[in-house]
Scaffold this motif. Structure first.
Motif, mmCIF file in Angstrom:
data_model
loop_
_atom_site.group_PDB
_atom_site.id
_atom_site.type_symbol
_atom_site.label_atom_id
_atom_site.label_comp_id
_atom_site.label_asym_id
_atom_site.label_seq_id
_atom_site.Cartn_x
_atom_site.Cartn_y
_atom_site.Cartn_z
ATOM 1 N N UNK A 121 -21.157 -15.807 3.853
ATOM 2 C CA UNK A 121 -21.724 -17.026 4.424
ATOM 3 C C UNK A 121 -23.135 -16.805 4.954
ATOM 4 N N UNK A 122 -23.588 -15.569 4.978
ATOM 5 C CA UNK A 122 -24.958 -15.273 5.423
ATOM 6 C C UNK A 122 -25.808 -14.693 4.302
ATOM 7 N N UNK A 123 -25.222 -14.478 3.132
ATOM 8 C CA UNK A 123 -25.934 -13.806 2.042
ATOM 9 C C UNK A 123 -26.619 -14.798 1.112
ATOM 10 N N UNK A 124 -27.885 -14.520 0.791
ATOM 11 C CA UNK A 124 -28.541 -15.223 -0.300
ATOM 12 C C UNK A 124 -28.328 -14.415 -1.580
ATOM 13 N N UNK A 125 -28.954 -14.808 -2.672
ATOM 14 C CA UNK A 125 -28.695 -14.104 -3.930
ATOM 15 C C UNK A 125 -29.265 -12.695 -3.930
ATOM 16 N N UNK A 126 -30.367 -12.460 -3.223
ATOM 17 C CA UNK A 126 -30.903 -11.104 -3.108
ATOM 18 C C UNK A 126 -29.931 -10.210 -2.336
ATOM 19 N N UNK A 127 -29.354 -10.746 -1.267
ATOM 20 C CA UNK A 127 -28.369 -9.982 -0.495
ATOM 21 C C UNK A 127 -27.147 -9.649 -1.349
ATOM 22 N N UNK A 128 -26.723 -10.623 -2.144
ATOM 23 C CA UNK A 128 -25.579 -10.406 -3.034
ATOM 24 C C UNK A 128 -25.862 -9.277 -3.998
ATOM 25 N N UNK A 129 -27.055 -9.294 -4.564
ATOM 26 C CA UNK A 129 -27.472 -8.216 -5.475
ATOM 27 C C UNK A 129 -27.454 -6.862 -4.758
ATOM 28 N N UNK A 130 -27.936 -6.829 -3.522
ATOM 29 C CA UNK A 130 -27.960 -5.574 -2.762
ATOM 30 C C UNK A 130 -26.552 -5.041 -2.543
ATOM 31 N N UNK A 131 -25.607 -5.917 -2.246
ATOM 32 C CA UNK A 131 -24.216 -5.505 -2.074
ATOM 33 C C UNK A 131 -23.675 -4.849 -3.343
ATOM 34 N N UNK A 132 -24.001 -5.421 -4.474
ATOM 35 C CA UNK A 132 -23.511 -4.875 -5.754
ATOM 36 C C UNK A 132 -24.239 -3.588 -6.119
ATOM 37 N N UNK A 133 -25.544 -3.580 -5.983
ATOM 38 C CA UNK A 133 -26.333 -2.398 -6.338
ATOM 39 C C UNK A 133 -25.931 -1.187 -5.513
ATOM 40 N N UNK A 134 -25.646 -1.411 -4.218
ATOM 41 C CA UNK A 134 -25.282 -0.310 -3.321
ATOM 42 C C UNK A 134 -23.808 0.061 -3.417
ATOM 43 N N UNK A 135 -23.080 -0.600 -4.282
ATOM 44 C CA UNK A 135 -21.645 -0.388 -4.534
ATOM 45 C C UNK A 135 -20.788 -0.743 -3.334
#
Length: 423
Positions: free
Chosen positions: A254-268
């Motif tokens: 609920x606080x993540x934008x698409x860049x944040x979402x990408x960071x979550x995935x990239x950092x595993x």
């Protein structure tokens, strides 16, 4: 649509809805003067050059500027290109219309094309398109966003679609297979969560952007964005509610934008994410050892993805519409776009452009293939889409935060939708 007074009134209503100051609103009165704010008072006529406004910021600015520079080098035609931040763009364009300060060309969000056409700000390109004869070269979804009451008000520029990105090692470790349905996605997300990691990440931040993932789930269930208080609405909301309750997603969505979402995935930190093709280059550069697969959006009642796109338009006050049209059609050439698109991490809007070998690479092809099933609001819904999507995010947020029941959230969402559509 041709009544000048109704167009004038429509522009004032749109500007008022954007919350401009009293001084700006005064510009809407007959005989009023345009606001003095620099962002809206620029003379669209310029010094004889084609004037071109866009909202491509950051890394996207250089490619569009290089593209128009190439046009000038090849043709000798000067193009005065101007960047306006995305958050200010619609406001600036609408405000400029009150004082005949529009540019020759405006690159607009595909979902806003009908809104601007309805306000009388865009030139009807139908006759030019018919003579040009290349309208059948476009994917149906992007082309549909240029149509208002059977007339053409723009040419598609670039597109993007959404897919399910999966960390193959994380899913294997969880004993989960690559999901093809939403039921399988829920199972995989829950199985792959634990020890501070989550199975699925998506953007759920306040506003339009944060509605995309939930709307994709709703559309896959067979939903109609004019009827949220429905079986599809319940299915989608309960699906996301289960994902949170069973640990498949983080409250952080609920606080993540698409860049944040990408960071979550990239950092595993997340085994899967819902996101667009825009991050392909970044992931290759920043996590070259990450083994991942991109899958079509999960299916339920139907297969559906989300269309993100921009259209090139000529404004109704263009000083030289013929010159503007020449630039637009030059930009549509497959050989031109296939040089430009890789720098933008965007997808082709034309089927002949998509035949280039670069789009046959397996990962890119997933995104391109989804152009055939990518959803966009029709011309009736599009002008109200920002209000509807914002209300959809609020409904999802209220359910995931535990402040509202599913039924109550959908009832409120339906009321907001009806109000936005004037139903």
């Amino acid at each position: 649509m041709t009544n000048p007074r109704s167009n004038f009134t429509r522009r004032c209503a749109l500007i008022g809805g954007l919350g401009l100051s009293a001084a700006a609103l005064a510009a809407c009165t007959p005989g009023g003067t345009p606001a003095s704010d620099d962002s809206a008072s620029s003379d669209g006529g310029g010094d004889g050059a084609i004037t071109f406004w866009h909202y491509y910021g950051g890394a996207a600015t250089a490619p569009i500027e290089a593209l128009v520079k190439r046009y000038t080098e090849e043709t000798g035609v000067e193009v005065d290109i101007r960047y306006i931040p995305f958050g200010d763009f619609n406001r600036t364009l609408l405000q400029a219309a009150t004082g005949d300060g529009l540019p020759d060309i405006a690159l607009v969000n595909a979902f806003d094309t009908a809104l601007f056409a309805d306000s009388g700000m865009l030139l009807d390109l139908s006759d030019r398109v018919t003579e040009w004869g290349q309208q059948d070269s476009y994917f149906a979804g992007p082309w549909a966003t240029t149509q208002v009451e059977g007339a053409t008000f723009g040419l598609p520029h670039v597109a993007d679609t959404y897919a399910l990105w999966t960390n193959t090692a994380a899913l294997e470790a969880a004993g989960a297979k690559a999901p093809t349905t939403w039921a399988e996605t829920e199972e995989a997300a829950i199985a792959a969560s634990g020890d501070g990691t989550f199975g699925l990440a998506f953007c759920g931040i306040n506003g339009v952007e944060g509605a995309t993932a939930w709307l994709l789930r709703f559309l896959a269930a067979g939903g109609d964005v004019t009827e949220f208080a429905s079986e599809a609405g319940t299915t989608a909301m309960e699906s996301f509610q289960r994902l949170l309750q069973d640990g498949g997603i983080s409250e952080g969505v609920l606080t993540w934008n698409e860049d944040d979402t990408y960071t979550q995935f990239r950092s595993e930190a997340a085994a899967m994410m819902i996101n667009s093709a825009s991050y392909l280059t970044s992931l290759a550069e920043e996590a070259p050892d990450l083994k991942f697969e991109v899958l079509p959006m999960p299916a339920d009642a139907i297969n559906v993805s989300w269309l993100s796109a921009e259209n090139l338009t000529i404004t109704s006050s263009a000083s030289n519409p013929d010159a503007a049209w020449e630039l637009l059609t030059w930009m549509q050439q497959p050989e031109v776009m296939n040089e430009y698109l890789p720098d933008r991490n965007k997808l082709p809007v034309r089927t002949d452009t998509a035949e280039d070998e670069q789009w046959q690479e397996p990962i890119k092809k997933v995104f391109v293939d989804q152009l055939e099933v990518a959803w966009a609001p029709d011309e009736e819904v599009a002008p109200a889409s920002a209000e509807i999507f914002t209300a959809a995010q609020l409904a999802m947020q209220s359910v995931l935060s535990g402040s509202t029941s599913v039924d109550a959230a959908l009832t409120e969402l339906q009321k907001a939708t009806d109000d936005a559509l004037g139903a």
